[in-house]
Structures are given as structure tokens and as C-alpha cells.
Write an enzyme that holds these catalytic residues in place. Structure first.
Site, PDB file in Angstrom:
ATOM      1  N   ASP A 194      -9.925   4.024   0.606  1.00  0.00           N
ATOM      2  CA  ASP A 194      -8.853   5.122   1.016  1.00  0.00           C
ATOM      3  C   ASP A 194      -9.089   5.747   2.363  1.00  0.00           C
ATOM      4  O   ASP A 194     -10.344   5.637   2.993  1.00  0.00           O
ATOM      5  CB  ASP A 194      -8.534   5.978  -0.048  1.00  0.00           C
ATOM      6  CG  ASP A 194      -9.791   6.901  -0.243  1.00  0.00           C
ATOM      7  OD1 ASP A 194      -9.978   8.058   0.329  1.00  0.00           O
ATOM      8  OD2 ASP A 194     -10.862   6.429  -1.125  1.00  0.00           O
ATOM      9  N   ASP A 214      -8.997   9.205   2.415  1.00  0.00           N
ATOM     10  CA  ASP A 214      -8.860  10.595   2.220  1.00  0.00           C
ATOM     11  C   ASP A 214      -7.628  11.279   2.337  1.00  0.00           C
ATOM     12  O   ASP A 214      -6.705  10.555   2.353  1.00  0.00           O
ATOM     13  CB  ASP A 214     -10.146  11.192   2.924  1.00  0.00           C
ATOM     14  CG  ASP A 214     -10.942  12.389   2.202  1.00  0.00           C
ATOM     15  OD1 ASP A 214     -11.219  12.205   1.083  1.00  0.00           O
ATOM     16  OD2 ASP A 214     -11.034  13.427   2.706  1.00  0.00           O
TER      17      ASP A 214
END
Length: 292
Positions: free
Chosen positions: A210, A212
Site C-alpha cells: 500500500d 500508507d
């Protein structure tokens, strides 16, 4: 010259090594308590291998409760020479996209609720972690990953946070913009420091799941999306591991970067002042320099 034993500490989504011959799960007792799980040992393409699920099978340990000292001690007792950490991470860089791997070479340690050293009162030692990963082992991981068709980034700074919550938006922006971190995770510290104290070569492969919370188009971290990417990354991680035996070989020569001699001048406590209980506890980790 000793036999090579490659030890893989698998993080979220990576719980086994494909193709291990003579594979068996072993219990290993350590003076630091039980490791995260039994350790799977066997041979892969003629090279000894060990696999330890960092969170335990079924993911029973949080990042803060992982028994890091027991894990590293147990691998050392089994004869591990090279430790490869495979873990999930968030990315602070547009070019380090979900599904990519990063061969980490630096850390910022922001953990605070974990025991970070094998040493302490009665037996004091200070090792250097200026360069916390092994360049030789990292290069082998990079080559094996590229041979497997994985998109890898060579070098990166890993921000180790305590967790288990993900970052606030303010924290994410600070780590990215002010501190210059490239990826963020919860498990590589104190693991890397303990591996250095145990004179083990250590490489960190961070699997990006991802962006973040800093990324304006991605918003907050979504665990369901992370799990989906983890499953794909796990297949890539296993492919990388399968390529390592051919690169590292069956016989282990001394590390050109001195990882296997990290304690040579690190112990400060005089021999006659050393706590015998501590000496006994450190028999696997530091037996080479303690002569036990």
C-alpha cells in the site's frame, strides 16, 4: 569453511517454502523463551534451509509480541548462516508501488516496546549497525528476485514503527517528507539488530502492499486490499527464495563485510566480571567470542 544454511523469516502471507526436501517442523528451545513457532527445516537444491513464520502459523503474534530474541537465537542454534527477512510494508514513494519489492539497506527504528539486545547488565556489548544489512546477501536476493521476474528496488530506508495501528496522516507525511524514509513496517526492528549481535548476515526484503496514508489518491490503509496484494506477493517471495541456493552455494566462506565477526571487539565486560548466567544464555549467540 562451514555449510551454508539459509534461514527465511516469513512475514504476513508467507508461511512456507516450496520444494523443501526432507522438510520437518522442529521445536527449538532457547533461553529467551519460545520462538514464534516451530521451525521448518530441510534442503532446497542441495542447500540447507530453515523457515520461521514470524507471526506464527495462523498469525498469532502482533508486531510487538513477536519473540525476536528467541527467533534469532533459535536460528543460530540450528546453524543458520544467512537470514532473509520477508515482510509487508507500506510505501512512501510513487515509484515503489504495491506489488513491488524493496531490498532494504537502512532503518529508522521507532519501536519502543521491545527488547532490543541479547546483552545487558553483567555482559555488556556494543555492535555497529551503521550498515544493518549484508550487501552480499542483499545482492543475492536482488539477483534471485529479478531472475524470478519480480520488480525490485535496490536500496531503501525502512521506518520501523511500533504499531499495531497504522500511521496518522501527519506521521506518514513526516516520515516521507522530513525524514526521508522510503517504506514503513512494524517487524524489522529489533530483528536486524539482533541478527547483527548474533553474527548472522541479514537481508530485508520488503513487499509493498500500500501507499500508507500520505498518498492523496489512496487515502487510509485498507486491510482487505493489503491482504489481497499479500497473496500475490507471497507467490513472488517464494519464487525469489527458490533462486537463492544456486547463488549462495553449499559452502559458506567468511562474509566479506564482516557480519559474521560483528562481536570481535564488541564485548566490554572483562572476562572475570561476566555474569555466568548471562554467559550461559549467550552460548549460541556469542559462543564464538565467549569460548563456550
Amino acid at each position: 569453511m562451514t555449510d551454508t544454511m539459509i534461514a527465511v523469516i516469513g512475514g504476513s502471507g508467507l508461511y512456507e517454502i516450496d520444494g523443501l526436501e526432507g522438510a520437518e517442523w522442529r521445536d527449538v528451545e532457547t533461553p529467551w523463551g519460545d520462538p514464534s513457532d516451530q521451525i521448518l527445516v530441510g534442503t532446497l537444491n542441495g542447500v540447507k534451509m530453515a523457515f520461521l513464520p514470524r507471526h506464527g502459523r495462523g498469525h498469532v503474534h502482533s508486531p510487538s509480541s513477536v519473540p525476536y530474541r528467541a527467533n534469532i537465537d533459535a536460528l543460530k542454534r540450528l546453524g543458520a548462516t544467512d537470514v532473509i527477512s520477508v515482510s509487508a510494508c507500506g510505501s512512501f514513494r510513487e515509484e515503489m508501488r504495491p506489488g513491488d519489492f524493496v531490498v532494504v539497506d537502512q532503518f529508522i527504528d521507532r519501536t519502543f516496546a521491545r527488547e532490543k539486545s541479547f546483552f545487558g547488565p553483567g555482559l555488556v556489548a556494543h555492535v555497529s549497525v551503521a550498515h544493518p544489512t549484508c550487501p552480499r546477501l542483499s545482492a543475492a536476493c536482488l539477483a534471485a528476485g529479478r531472475d524470478a521476474g519480480i520488480t525490485l528496488h535496490e536500496g531503501g530506508t525502512y521506518l520501523a514503527m511500533e504499531g499495531p495501528q497504522f500511521s496518522t496522516l501527519a506521521e506518514s507525511k513526516m516520515y516521507r517528507e522530513a525524514w526521508g524514509a522510503d517504506v514503513i513496517g512494524m517487524t524489522n526492528m529489533p530483528e536486524a539488530k539482533l541478527a547483527r549481535e548474533a553474527e548472522l548476515c541479514y537481508a530485508s526484503i520488503a513487499m509493498v502492499t500500500d501507499f500508507d496514508s500520505w498518498h492523496p489518491e489512496h487515502g487510509e490503509v485498507d486491510v482487505t486490499e493489503i491482504i489481497a496484494i499479500l497473496m500475490g506477493n507471497a507467490d513472488k517471495g517464494r519464487a525469489m527464495v527458490r533462486g537463492l541456493p544456486a547463488l549462495l552455494g553449499t559452502e559458506r566462506t567468511p562474509c566479506p563485510h564482516g557480519c559474521d565477526r560483528a562481536l570481535e571487539y564488541a564485548i566490554l565486560t572483562a572476562p572475570d566480571a561476566r555474569d555466568p548466567v548471562m554467559v550461559d544464555k549467550l552460548s549460541a549467540v556469542a559462543g564464538r567470542v565467549l569460548n563456550v
